[in-house]
Design a protein around this motif. Structure first.
Motif, short mmCIF file in Angstrom:
data_model
loop_
_atom_site.label_atom_id
_atom_site.label_comp_id
_atom_site.label_asym_id
_atom_site.label_seq_id
_atom_site.Cartn_x
_atom_site.Cartn_y
_atom_site.Cartn_z
N VAL A 120 -0.48 8.72 7.68
CA VAL A 120 -1.69 9.16 8.36
C VAL A 120 -1.81 9.41 9.90
O VAL A 120 -2.31 10.38 10.01
N ASP A 121 -1.15 8.63 10.55
CA ASP A 121 -1.15 8.87 11.89
C ASP A 121 -0.37 10.12 12.25
O ASP A 121 -0.67 10.80 13.08
N ASP A 122 0.58 10.54 11.46
CA ASP A 122 1.51 11.81 11.74
C ASP A 122 0.44 12.94 11.58
O ASP A 122 0.39 13.90 12.21
N ALA A 146 -8.88 3.99 8.54
CA ALA A 146 -9.64 2.71 8.42
C ALA A 146 -9.26 1.45 7.40
O ALA A 146 -9.08 0.33 7.61
N ASP A 147 -9.08 1.91 6.20
CA ASP A 147 -8.87 1.33 5.14
C ASP A 147 -7.60 0.39 5.32
O ASP A 147 -7.44 -0.93 5.05
N LEU A 148 -6.44 1.31 5.83
CA LEU A 148 -5.07 0.83 5.93
C LEU A 148 -5.19 -0.28 6.91
O LEU A 148 -4.48 -1.18 6.80
N LEU A 149 -5.81 -0.11 8.10
CA LEU A 149 -5.96 -0.74 9.23
C LEU A 149 -6.65 -2.17 8.64
O LEU A 149 -6.23 -3.33 9.28
N ARG A 150 -7.67 -2.08 8.00
CA ARG A 150 -8.35 -3.39 7.41
C ARG A 150 -7.57 -4.13 6.67
O ARG A 150 -7.38 -5.38 6.84
N ARG A 151 -6.81 -3.63 5.97
CA ARG A 151 -5.71 -4.39 4.71
C ARG A 151 -4.50 -4.97 5.82
O ARG A 151 -4.01 -5.74 5.50
N LEU A 152 -4.17 -4.44 6.85
CA LEU A 152 -3.39 -4.98 7.82
C LEU A 152 -3.98 -6.11 8.94
O LEU A 152 -3.07 -6.65 9.71
N GLY A 153 -5.35 -6.10 8.78
CA GLY A 153 -6.16 -7.30 9.43
C GLY A 153 -6.51 -6.89 10.73
O GLY A 153 -6.64 -7.51 11.65
N ARG A 154 -6.22 -5.49 11.07
CA ARG A 154 -6.44 -4.90 12.59
C ARG A 154 -8.07 -4.53 12.68
O ARG A 154 -8.40 -3.19 12.51
N ARG A 155 -8.74 -5.30 12.70
CA ARG A 155 -10.25 -5.05 12.50
C ARG A 155 -10.79 -4.40 13.54
O ARG A 155 -11.67 -3.54 13.06
N VAL A 172 2.60 1.28 -3.19
CA VAL A 172 3.87 1.28 -3.57
C VAL A 172 4.79 0.53 -2.45
O VAL A 172 5.57 -0.46 -2.81
N ASP A 173 4.60 1.06 -1.14
CA ASP A 173 5.20 0.58 0.02
C ASP A 173 4.68 -0.22 0.90
O ASP A 173 5.26 -0.70 1.90
N GLY A 174 3.37 -0.38 0.77
CA GLY A 174 2.44 -1.14 1.50
C GLY A 174 1.84 -0.21 2.60
O GLY A 174 2.20 0.96 2.81
N PRO A 175 0.77 -0.77 3.28
CA PRO A 175 -0.05 0.09 4.20
C PRO A 175 0.42 0.44 5.56
O PRO A 175 0.28 1.38 5.92
N GLU A 176 1.38 -0.24 5.98
CA GLU A 176 2.31 0.18 7.20
C GLU A 176 2.83 1.44 6.96
O GLU A 176 3.00 2.27 7.65
N ALA A 177 3.73 1.51 5.69
CA ALA A 177 4.23 2.75 5.55
C ALA A 177 3.30 3.86 5.54
O ALA A 177 3.62 5.01 5.89
N ALA A 178 2.15 3.53 4.59
CA ALA A 178 1.30 4.84 4.64
C ALA A 178 0.44 5.09 5.84
O ALA A 178 0.32 6.29 6.33
#
Length: 429
Positions: free
Chosen positions: A358-360, A378-387, A348-354
């Motif tokens: 998750v980090d919390d 890992a999946d959220l970081l992948r989608r943000l391009g942080r390989r 809904v709000d994008g991987p950064e918000a999620a």
């Protein structure tokens, strides 16, 4: 004489699966016959050891459950005969000697199911703490190891082992009867039984160990027992909600792995393979509940229905799912619920918000040993391009799961992030 047949890894897996799928039936029947919890578990384990010794030569029996039941019952008879001449033990011997019920689960399904219901309700006696009720039933009914149960509760193995010992001692000392209670006592056992069935199905749906993603026999057992519970408790909406949830999740079974047994994520599944009969039954159950008291199993079923009622992943109403997870968090506050909500938030709000959510959760330490937290991160970081960061999280998730299908999936993802599979990588939606 010919040389003994040596079982390969696949055959060994067949034996282990047969034991795990049948052990609950055998234990329940022996407890009914002897009233001795430890004896029932020990003799069932003896039957498994005998299977590992003889099946390499004789082959896996056509009906493994009947074979295990016969051997376990004979072991119990022998041990009781040698152990004592007390009148109580003699009565147990008599029960074993005169029992003429079929050893075959296919021929005696109703009796065996009654045994298993009796076992569940015995384990779920209100004299036991709720977590002990669930853990003990998973150990005896589902044949889960103490380590698997500890993982389900996110607890150290020694802690769970002590809880299991205390629970069995409590049942013996309090002389808790092995029976389905009368109708007026059913409500006080309901929450524990529902929790047992829920975790039983979850272990079948995503096995904590082994070569396969799922153990369908365990899923089917959970569904059958939940149907029986719905019959016992026709006015309990959460029982119907749990059955609906199981049916909706089970409806995807043919689409969850490919021909090689590799995991296929929900968004990539071929929905034509989903079982529409199970989906329609589940939706009918939910519709029939109307505005009755809403509980967590009904909310989870509504989330699963949100996926099942659309023709493709692109049509999923993620905002509704996020709102349902919010409602679920109000009913049963849990870090696992919050982790699942983060999936919907990402859509809904994008991987950064999620990722912030998750980090919390990660910082709280509540899900330290739960492999799905680093897997989602890992999946959220992948989608943000942080390989690089994604690869590190995939590696962490790999170290926390014993399921081979999940391990292969996580390994492929990690390879994509580190360059071994770079040609196949692309940012996810």
């Amino acid at each position: 004489m010919g040389r003994p047949t040596i079982l390969g890894p696949e055959d060994q897996e067949v034996i282990v699966r047969a034991f795990r799928e049948e052990s609950g039936r055998v234990v329940a029947a022996l407890i009914r016959l002897t009233g001795d919890w430890d004896l029932a578990e020990d003799c069932t384990q003896d039957a498994f050891v005998e299977a590992m010794r003889t099946w390499p030569e004789s082959g896996v029996p056509r009906r493994p459950g009947a074979w295990l039941m016969t051997v376990a019952r004979n072991r119990a008879y022998d041990r009781l005969r040698r152990a004592t001449t007390e009148s109580s033990k003699l009565r147990e011997l008599a029960a074993l000697a005169v029992d003429t019920g079929s050893d075959d689960p296919d021929d005696a399904g109703a009796e065996i199911q009654d045994d298993r219901l009796r076992l569940m309700f015995t384990c779920c006696h209100p004299a036991l703490p709720l977590e002990a009720r669930v853990a003990l039933t998973l150990r005896t009914l589902a044949g889960l190891t103490t380590a698997e149960i500890a993982r389900a509760f996110l607890l150290p193995v020694p802690t769970m082992a002590k809880r299991l010992v205390r629970a069995k001692r409590k049942i013996a000392n309090a002389a808790i009867p092995f029976r389905v209670p009368p109708p007026n006592l059913l409500p006080e056992r309901t929450s524990g039984v529902l929790a047992v069935l829920y975790l039983l199905f979850n272990e079948g749906y995503a096995s904590s160990g082994g070569a396969e993603l799922a153990r369908d026999g365990l899923c089917m057992d959970a569904i059958r027992l939940t149907r029986a519970l719905v019959g016992l408790l026709p006015g309990e909406p959460e029982a119907a909600g749990l059955l609906a949830l199981m049916l909706l999740q089970h409806s995807r079974r043919r689409a969850r792995v490919d021909a090689d047994g590799d995991l296929i994520t929900l968004e990539d599944q071929d929905r034509s393979l989903w079982d529409r009969v199970e989906i329609d039954e589940a939706i009918g159950l939910l519709d029939g509940l109307g505005s009755q008291r809403i509980g967590p199993y009904q909310v989870q079923a509504a989330i699963a229905a949100s996926h099942a009622e659309v023709s493709g992943a692109a049509d999923t109403d993620w905002a509704r799912i996020a709102a349902l997870y919010g409602r679920l968090a109000e009913l049963t506050p849990s870090p696992v619920v919050e982790l699942n909500r983060a999936v919907a938030v990402a859509m809904v709000d994008g991987p950064e918000a999620a990722l912030r959510l998750v980090d919390d959760l990660d910082a709280s330490g509540q899900l330290r040993d739960y492999h799905l937290l680093p897997a989602l991160r890992a999946d959220l970081l992948r989608r943000l391009g942080r390989r690089g960061d994604a690869a590190a999280s995939y590696r962490r998730a790999l170290g926390l799961t014993g399921n081979e299908a999940e391990r292969r999936y996580l390994s492929r993802r990690m390879d994509e992030m580190t360059g071994a599979g770079a040609g196949a990588w692309k940012p996810g939606p």
